[in-house]
Design an enzyme around this catalytic site. Sequence first.
Site, PDB file in Angstrom:
ATOM      1  N   ASP A  40      -9.066   7.407 -10.579  1.00 33.20           N
ATOM      2  CA  ASP A  40      -8.151   6.504  -9.876  1.00 33.20           C
ATOM      3  C   ASP A  40      -8.934   5.356  -9.230  1.00 33.20           C
ATOM      4  O   ASP A  40      -8.342   4.338  -8.849  1.00 33.20           O
ATOM      5  CB  ASP A  40      -7.424   7.258  -8.744  1.00 33.20           C
ATOM      6  CG  ASP A  40      -6.037   7.728  -9.146  1.00 33.20           C
ATOM      7  OD1 ASP A  40      -5.391   7.034  -9.956  1.00 33.20           O
ATOM      8  OD2 ASP A  40      -5.603   8.769  -8.629  1.00 33.20           O
ATOM      9  N   GLN A  54      -2.085  13.283  -7.582  1.00 33.55           N
ATOM     10  CA  GLN A  54      -0.942  12.371  -7.510  1.00 33.55           C
ATOM     11  C   GLN A  54      -0.502  12.180  -6.060  1.00 33.55           C
ATOM     12  O   GLN A  54      -0.321  13.155  -5.329  1.00 33.55           O
ATOM     13  CB  GLN A  54       0.210  12.926  -8.372  1.00 33.55           C
ATOM     14  CG  GLN A  54       1.382  11.987  -8.541  1.00 33.55           C
ATOM     15  CD  GLN A  54       1.027  10.718  -9.316  1.00 33.55           C
ATOM     16  OE1 GLN A  54       0.188  10.731 -10.217  1.00 33.55           O
ATOM     17  NE2 GLN A  54       1.651   9.619  -8.963  1.00 33.55           N
ATOM     18  N   LYS A  64       1.494  10.727 -17.897  1.00 32.41           N
ATOM     19  CA  LYS A  64       0.034  10.766 -18.072  1.00 32.41           C
ATOM     20  C   LYS A  64      -0.359  11.855 -19.079  1.00 32.41           C
ATOM     21  O   LYS A  64      -1.250  11.658 -19.906  1.00 32.41           O
ATOM     22  CB  LYS A  64      -0.650  10.999 -16.723  1.00 32.41           C
ATOM     23  CG  LYS A  64      -0.611   9.751 -15.826  1.00 32.41           C
ATOM     24  CD  LYS A  64      -0.950  10.053 -14.380  1.00 32.41           C
ATOM     25  CE  LYS A  64      -0.662   8.824 -13.512  1.00 32.41           C
ATOM     26  NZ  LYS A  64      -0.780   9.071 -12.073  1.00 32.41           N
TER      27      LYS A  64
END
Length: 287
Positions: free
Chosen positions: A119, A96, A52
């Site tokens: 997200d 994460q 990322k």
Amino acid sequence: MNLLNGNEVSKKIKLEIAERVKLLKAQGKKTPHLAAILVGADGASMTYVAAKEKDCQEVGFDSTVLRFDASITEEQLLEEVIKINNNPEIDGLIVQLPLPKHINEKKVTETISYKKDVDGFHPMNVGLMFKGLRTFLPATPFGIIKLLEHYEIETSGKHCVVIGRSDIVGKPMFALMLHKNCTVTVVHSKTKDVSAFTKQADIVIAALGIPGFLKAEMVKEGAVVIDVGITRVDDATAKSGYRLKGDVDFDSVAPKSSWITPVPGGVGPMTRVGLLLNTLEAMELYK
Ligand code: GUN
């Protein structure tokens, strides 16, 4: 059989994002800034976060990775999330997953401001998505939609069977394919006869996490097959000691399909692009 080439399509979209970033900068606007929180040292999570960071660099975004030891308390982690919520420099935040067992993932996800939740996991954004209102779409389903759109795959009136009902893939995929005018069936671990459904599908999206699950006899001739699986299986011949295997038994299914995603190089790179698009969207929606 034709390949839905996520590597190629994601490259093209990344170039488009880079152009938009240049334009933002030329207009004196802020550079999109994605922050990631990584707790502990899970191998897959470290790989994803590093990827990322690299993606952000490639398109000209700013990125920050905050790394914490697995011993961080839930309270400390929530404080860090709140700090980022209040930091006007940062447009998008991902924490994460998975998190260590002593931390409540739901609580953390719900503490991220829905305006920075790139997200798309926050209940507010899930609700907006289900209603078809503008918001962040979970990166994998978003990437799959972009891939289908790129190849102009017909969805209207088609029967789409989604295998798996996770919050991250299965459920949002159901909503997004419904919005694309598919008739959608979701099958899962308690479904009596998965094959009876997949055999009827014009589009199959396999997101259950069992390598090689979908076999040729389970799909209809000419189906479009999307493979979300990325299980690491041991492979002594690979430098890393493992290779990625999808949920689809590619060798047997590919000759029967009209379109199919490879693993790797299909859905994976499109997921990464989904997150970048959401970070741009954060600027457009909330700046
Ligand atoms: N872990 C596995 N997939 C994801 C994802 O899409 N987002 C986050 N935050 N963690 C993950």
